[in-house]
Design a protein around this motif. Structure first.
Motif, PDB file in Angstrom:
ATOM      1  N   ASP A 480       0.832  -1.205   0.000  1.00  0.00           N
ATOM      2  CA  ASP A 480       0.000   0.000   0.000  1.00  0.00           C
ATOM      3  C   ASP A 480       0.870   1.260   0.000  1.00  0.00           C
ATOM      4  O   ASP A 480       0.566   2.232  -0.702  1.00  0.00           O
ATOM      5  CB  ASP A 480      -0.921   0.010   1.229  1.00  0.00           C
ATOM      6  CG  ASP A 480      -2.050  -1.010   1.110  1.00  0.00           C
ATOM      7  OD1 ASP A 480      -2.028  -1.828   0.161  1.00  0.00           O
ATOM      8  OD2 ASP A 480      -2.957  -0.983   1.968  1.00  0.00           O
ATOM      9  N   ASP A 481       1.949   1.225   0.781  1.00  0.00           N
ATOM     10  CA  ASP A 481       2.827   2.404   0.851  1.00  0.00           C
ATOM     11  C   ASP A 481       3.483   2.690  -0.502  1.00  0.00           C
ATOM     12  O   ASP A 481       3.593   3.847  -0.924  1.00  0.00           O
ATOM     13  CB  ASP A 481       3.915   2.204   1.913  1.00  0.00           C
ATOM     14  CG  ASP A 481       3.352   2.339   3.322  1.00  0.00           C
ATOM     15  OD1 ASP A 481       2.204   2.832   3.465  1.00  0.00           O
ATOM     16  OD2 ASP A 481       4.054   1.942   4.272  1.00  0.00           O
ATOM     17  N   ARG A 483       2.317   1.853  -3.445  1.00  0.00           N
ATOM     18  CA  ARG A 483       1.256   2.375  -4.317  1.00  0.00           C
ATOM     19  C   ARG A 483       1.052   3.867  -4.072  1.00  0.00           C
ATOM     20  O   ARG A 483       0.968   4.660  -5.017  1.00  0.00           O
ATOM     21  CB  ARG A 483      -0.052   1.633  -4.055  1.00  0.00           C
ATOM     22  CG  ARG A 483      -1.251   2.264  -4.785  1.00  0.00           C
ATOM     23  CD  ARG A 483      -2.568   1.861  -4.150  1.00  0.00           C
ATOM     24  NE  ARG A 483      -2.603   2.228  -2.741  1.00  0.00           N
ATOM     25  CZ  ARG A 483      -3.462   1.724  -1.864  1.00  0.00           C
ATOM     26  NH1 ARG A 483      -4.340   0.833  -2.233  1.00  0.00           N
ATOM     27  NH2 ARG A 483      -3.430   2.121  -0.607  1.00  0.00           N
ATOM     28  N   ASN A 484       0.998   4.239  -2.805  1.00  0.00           N
ATOM     29  CA  ASN A 484       0.774   5.647  -2.495  1.00  0.00           C
ATOM     30  C   ASN A 484       1.913   6.516  -3.026  1.00  0.00           C
ATOM     31  O   ASN A 484       1.674   7.612  -3.541  1.00  0.00           O
ATOM     32  CB  ASN A 484       0.603   5.823  -0.983  1.00  0.00           C
ATOM     33  CG  ASN A 484      -0.646   5.117  -0.466  1.00  0.00           C
ATOM     34  OD1 ASN A 484      -1.474   4.655  -1.259  1.00  0.00           O
ATOM     35  ND2 ASN A 484      -0.778   5.027   0.843  1.00  0.00           N
ATOM     36  N   ASP A 485       3.123   5.999  -2.911  1.00  0.00           N
ATOM     37  CA  ASP A 485       4.285   6.727  -3.432  1.00  0.00           C
ATOM     38  C   ASP A 485       4.166   6.875  -4.956  1.00  0.00           C
ATOM     39  O   ASP A 485       4.366   7.958  -5.515  1.00  0.00           O
ATOM     40  CB  ASP A 485       5.551   5.955  -3.044  1.00  0.00           C
ATOM     41  CG  ASP A 485       6.824   6.654  -3.495  1.00  0.00           C
ATOM     42  OD1 ASP A 485       6.794   7.890  -3.647  1.00  0.00           O
ATOM     43  OD2 ASP A 485       7.837   5.960  -3.705  1.00  0.00           O
ATOM     44  N   TYR A 487       1.433   6.771  -6.839  1.00  0.00           N
ATOM     45  CA  TYR A 487       0.336   7.683  -7.201  1.00  0.00           C
ATOM     46  C   TYR A 487       0.743   9.141  -6.989  1.00  0.00           C
ATOM     47  O   TYR A 487       0.448  10.009  -7.812  1.00  0.00           O
ATOM     48  CB  TYR A 487      -0.932   7.365  -6.388  1.00  0.00           C
ATOM     49  CG  TYR A 487      -1.649   6.097  -6.789  1.00  0.00           C
ATOM     50  CD1 TYR A 487      -1.107   5.210  -7.710  1.00  0.00           C
ATOM     51  CD2 TYR A 487      -2.886   5.768  -6.238  1.00  0.00           C
ATOM     52  CE1 TYR A 487      -1.763   4.034  -8.059  1.00  0.00           C
ATOM     53  CE2 TYR A 487      -3.557   4.593  -6.591  1.00  0.00           C
ATOM     54  CZ  TYR A 487      -2.987   3.728  -7.496  1.00  0.00           C
ATOM     55  OH  TYR A 487      -3.631   2.570  -7.845  1.00  0.00           O
ATOM     56  N   SER A 488       1.406   9.410  -5.870  1.00  0.00           N
ATOM     57  CA  SER A 488       1.819  10.794  -5.596  1.00  0.00           C
ATOM     58  C   SER A 488       2.768  11.297  -6.676  1.00  0.00           C
ATOM     59  O   SER A 488       2.627  12.420  -7.170  1.00  0.00           O
ATOM     60  CB  SER A 488       2.520  10.890  -4.237  1.00  0.00           C
ATOM     61  OG  SER A 488       1.641  10.524  -3.221  1.00  0.00           O
ATOM     62  N   GLY A 546      -9.092   1.413  -4.305  1.00  0.00           N
ATOM     63  CA  GLY A 546      -8.186   2.179  -3.446  1.00  0.00           C
ATOM     64  C   GLY A 546      -8.813   2.484  -2.104  1.00  0.00           C
ATOM     65  O   GLY A 546      -9.956   2.898  -2.037  1.00  0.00           O
ATOM     66  N   GLY A 549      -5.983   5.554   2.174  1.00  0.00           N
ATOM     67  CA  GLY A 549      -4.696   6.151   1.832  1.00  0.00           C
ATOM     68  C   GLY A 549      -4.740   6.785   0.450  1.00  0.00           C
ATOM     69  O   GLY A 549      -4.226   7.885   0.236  1.00  0.00           O
ATOM     70  N   VAL A 550      -5.393   6.089  -0.475  1.00  0.00           N
ATOM     71  CA  VAL A 550      -5.513   6.608  -1.840  1.00  0.00           C
ATOM     72  C   VAL A 550      -6.394   7.853  -1.837  1.00  0.00           C
ATOM     73  O   VAL A 550      -6.118   8.840  -2.532  1.00  0.00           O
ATOM     74  CB  VAL A 550      -6.111   5.540  -2.776  1.00  0.00           C
ATOM     75  CG1 VAL A 550      -6.402   6.127  -4.145  1.00  0.00           C
ATOM     76  CG2 VAL A 550      -5.173   4.360  -2.897  1.00  0.00           C
ATOM     77  N   ILE A 553      -4.529  10.795  -1.022  1.00  0.00           N
ATOM     78  CA  ILE A 553      -3.664  11.238  -2.131  1.00  0.00           C
ATOM     79  C   ILE A 553      -4.483  11.966  -3.192  1.00  0.00           C
ATOM     80  O   ILE A 553      -4.027  12.946  -3.780  1.00  0.00           O
ATOM     81  CB  ILE A 553      -2.899  10.025  -2.698  1.00  0.00           C
ATOM     82  CG1 ILE A 553      -1.808   9.668  -1.699  1.00  0.00           C
ATOM     83  CG2 ILE A 553      -2.301  10.325  -4.058  1.00  0.00           C
ATOM     84  CD1 ILE A 553      -1.220   8.314  -1.895  1.00  0.00           C
TER      85      ILE A 553
END
Ligand SMILES: *[C@@H]1O[C@H](CO)[C@@H](O)[C@H](O)[C@H]1NC(C)=O
Ligand SMILES: *[C@@H]1O[C@H](CO)[C@@H](O)[C@H](O)[C@H]1NC(C)=O
Ligand SMILES: *[C@@H]1O[C@H](CO)[C@@H](O)[C@H](O)[C@H]1NC(C)=O
Ligand SMILES: *[C@@H]1O[C@H](CO)[C@@H](O)[C@H](O)[C@H]1NC(C)=O
Ligand SMILES: *[C@@H]1O[C@H](CO)[C@@H](O)[C@H](O)[C@H]1NC(C)=O
Ligand SMILES: *[C@@H]1O[C@H](CO)[C@@H](O)[C@H](O)[C@H]1NC(C)=O
Ligand SMILES: *[C@@H]1O[C@H](CO)[C@@H](O)[C@H](O)[C@H]1NC(C)=O
Ligand SMILES: *[C@@H]1O[C@H](CO)[C@@H](O)[C@H](O)[C@H]1NC(C)=O
Ligand SMILES: *[C@@H]1O[C@H](CO)[C@@H](O)[C@H](O)[C@H]1NC(C)=O
Ligand SMILES: *[C@@H]1O[C@H](CO)[C@@H](O)[C@H](O)[C@H]1NC(C)=O
Length: 563
Positions: A480-481, A483-485, A487-488, A546, A549-550, A553
């Protein structure tokens, strides 16, 4: 009346190249209540808009109005402006429960369902979107529709469970997966004589059937100011769940887009029309809508800015290869400096992720060679197509060569950023806005839901060094982390590249009302796949759903894209 708005746009495009007048003051938009395009930007109420948004193909299959409204309110609360969804739901047999929009019979007859389990559900979605200050981007068909293997076994069950991958036995309810809403291959199976996917693009019987659906559906929302635009099809290609014929090429699919776009605008002159392809480009393919020759660079009277020639020419093979080489050199230099230059590959957590055989050959690669039948630049230059659109799914497609100087995660980010920048250049060339209609990566937490697609190129294998049994059973996926990186970084790249909007794929909603025999029921995998809570209905997941967290973002991205 019909051509009124469009002629204005054509006039503006021409004048950008023909004169040095600052365009901003000349082309003040009309007071159209609909989304229009001017100066290469989307315009709402006379002002340019850029935005972030999301996807929720399943909105019309939710069981209550409150669920639809709560979902749209949650999406709007992130600052999203646009939500993309399916405005089709084709069946070959009327189901007992659940939603369907169109029945397509073998004899060529069709039935358009205007009932409460039909397009009245879409009416509600659009009406509630408006109440929540959201626009909807409505897709009219889908390239993908694998046939459920269990059809024969479960004939007695009215709501046939899906088994979308031969060799597996996933009993998913109809409409759970994004590729289980009918689409092109239902027309081909029901109406086509010799089964080939591209009959959908070329056979007049099938074209008429699709246009007939469009007429009925689109005319219903002609006056709705909540409709952002029509999307002709999700991810059209020569190939699909039914293979295409050898005669299908980029010109087949470009010609079809032109025909359908013209038809939509004849039914609905108010709204923009877009393509919805994956955005694949082709430098060397023959063009039906060639880009006008680039005029010599001109010095703009505004702040003496020179329009760079390389940014406005059509995509060329030489340019793609040059940029790929330059990038690789830069990465190699950086790796040298950092002392991380690998000999034959890179090891992450004890695993070689970049091996010589993963390196690309010297060609431009499948995203740039027209092999899928899509030439997004040629499609984008169709006069009735209002803006350039593309998608970004690194688990499904290859967008560029794998750089052995970079770890797999960084490669994924870099090819994504390059892809966004390439598309921004297409927009500049055509002087049309650019919309990323779907981007996402599969996480370990939802990879189980992705498996049914089975047409994937997973950039991240199972982490065999992980000690937990959970990680070991995951086919692939990022954390998940990570993915967040990703997407950002992609959103930052989108803002920096100047594209006009990005829609994350796809929204996750919890607390939905469950009902037996519908898509949102207690026996769907969404209730068992971590991290979704059980006991409450969770929105469908085709591998990209998502979580919170998503959503954070997306909120950050909304701020970055502007008010
Ligand atoms: C839908 O949600 C909006 C905003 O959250 C609210 O103003 C509106 O009253 C709701 N509509 C219905 C029909 O519940
Ligand atoms: C389903 O039935 C059709 C027609 O009877 C047959 O051709 C097909 O092979 C069957 N499929 C499976 C998966 O059994
Ligand atoms: C689908 O993908 C899963 C996971 O990678 C694999 O185990 C399975 O064999 C695949 N099935 C087919 C039919 O390719
Ligand atoms: C597939 O799953 C269903 C429901 O779990 C089961 O009844 C059926 O026997 C399975 N079929 C095969 C071919 O494994
Ligand atoms: C188009 O499809 C119809 C219906 O299957 C068929 O009768 C016709 O021959 C097809 N036309 C061509 C040109 O293939
Ligand atoms: C849309 O508005 C036009 C002009 O006011 C009207 O003639 C037409 O009936 C409306 N269409 C629908 C579907 O409401
Ligand atoms: C189309 O799909 C078939 C079967 O899945 C495959 O063999 C073929 O290579 C594909 N063709 C193209 C042009 O991708
Ligand atoms: C790879 O990406 C990660 C996360 O974005 C970053 O921290 C790291 O510095 C990158 N490594 C290289 C070699 O670029
Ligand atoms: C999966 O989701 C759970 C719950 O949100 C989270 O704690 C966990 O870190 C996630 N797993 C991975 C590999 O990201
Ligand atoms: C259809 O819906 C009814 C009412 O919710 C339910 O009792 C029935 O089991 C459903 N049918 C199927 C096939 O799921």
């Amino acid at each position: 009346m019909y051509f009124h708005i469009w002629l204005l746009v054509v006039c503006c495009v021409t004048s950008v190249y023909a004169s040095t007048t600052p365009t901003r003051t000349v082309h003040k938009r009309s007071n159209s209540p609909f989304i229009t395009v001017a100066d290469g930007q989307f315009q709402a109420n006379g002002s340019p808009i850029k935005f972030i948004g999301t996807n929720a193909y399943w909105l019309p299959v939710l069981n209550t109005d409150a669920d639809i409204n709560n979902t749209l309110a949650s999406i709007a609360a992130t600052g999203s402006k646009v939500v993309r969804l399916w405005a089709f739901n084709d069946v070959d047999t009327i189901p007992v429960n659940g939603t369907w929009f169109q029945l397509i019979n073998k004899d060529g007859s069709t039935q358009f369902n205007t009932g409460p389990n039909g397009v009245q559900q879409l009416d509600k979605v659009i009406q509630l979107a408006e109440q929540n200050n959201l626009f909807v981007l409505l897709s009219l068909t889908n390239n993908w529709n694998p046939r459920p293997l269990l059809d024969n076994i479960t004939q007695s069950i009215e709501l046939t469970p899906r088994d979308v991958t031969s060799g597996t036995n996933n009993s998913l309810p109809r409409n759970y997966l994004s590729n289980d809403y009918g689409g092109m291959d239902v027309y081909v199976r029901q109406l086509g004589e010799n089964l080939a996917h591209d009959q959908f693009y070329t056979n007049q019987t099938l074209i008429n059937a699709f246009q007939n659906y469009i007429t009925q559906l689109v005319s219903r929302y002609v006056n709705s100011t909540a409709v952002f635009a029509w999307e002709i099809a999700n991810d059209p290609r020569c190939n699909s769940s039914i293979p295409g014929s050898s005669s299908c090429s980029t010109t087949t699919i470009t010609q079809w887009h032109s025909t359908i776009a013209q038809h939509i605008r004849s039914v609905d002159p108010n709204h923009l029309v877009s393509a919805g392809t994956a955005g694949f480009l082709c430098a060397d393919c023959p063009k039906l809508f060639p880009v006008a020759p680039v005029p010599p660079p001109q010095t703009s009277p505004v702040a003496g800015v020179t329009r760079r020639r390389r940014d406005v020419g059509p995509i060329s093979k030489a340019r793609i290869l040059l940029e790929q080489t330059k990038l690789r050199k830069r990465n190699r230099e950086a790796a040298k400096q950092a002392g991380t230059l690998p000999q034959t590959g890179i090891k992450i957590r004890g695993r070689w992720v970049s091996t010589p055989e993963r390196r690309q050959d010297t060609g431009v690669g499948p995203a740039f060679d027209g092999s899928s039948g899509v030439d997004s630049e040629d499609i984008g230059n169709i006069p009735d197509v209002g803006f350039v659109s593309f998608q970004l799914f690194p688990d499904q497609n290859t967008y560029g060569p794998v750089d052995p100087n970079l770890p797999a995660l960084n490669n994924t980010i870099q090819v994504g950023i390059n892809w966004i920048q390439s598309q921004a250049q297409v927009g500049t060339t055509l002087n049309k806005p650019v919309l990323l209609t779907g981007f996402g990566v599969v996480t370990q937490n939802n990879s189980q839901a992705f498996v049914p697609f089975n047409s994937s190129v997973a950039p991240f294998g199972p982490d065999t060094t992980a000690s937990t049994s959970f990680a070991a059973v995951q086919p692939f996926g990022v954390t998940d982390d990570q993915r967040n990186d990703i997407y950002s970084q992609l959103i930052t790249a989108g803002v920096d590249s100047g594209i006009n909007g990005m829609l994350q794929y796809q929204w996750q909603q919890t607390g939905l009302t469950e009902s037996p025999g519908t898509t949102i029921s207690s026996d769907t995998p969404g209730d068992t796949v971590s991290p979704t809570p059980s006991g409450t209905g969770v929105s469908p997941d085709d591998g990209y759903s998502g979580n919170d967290g998503v959503q954070q973002i997306i909120s950050n991205g909304a701020a970055a894209f502007g008010p």
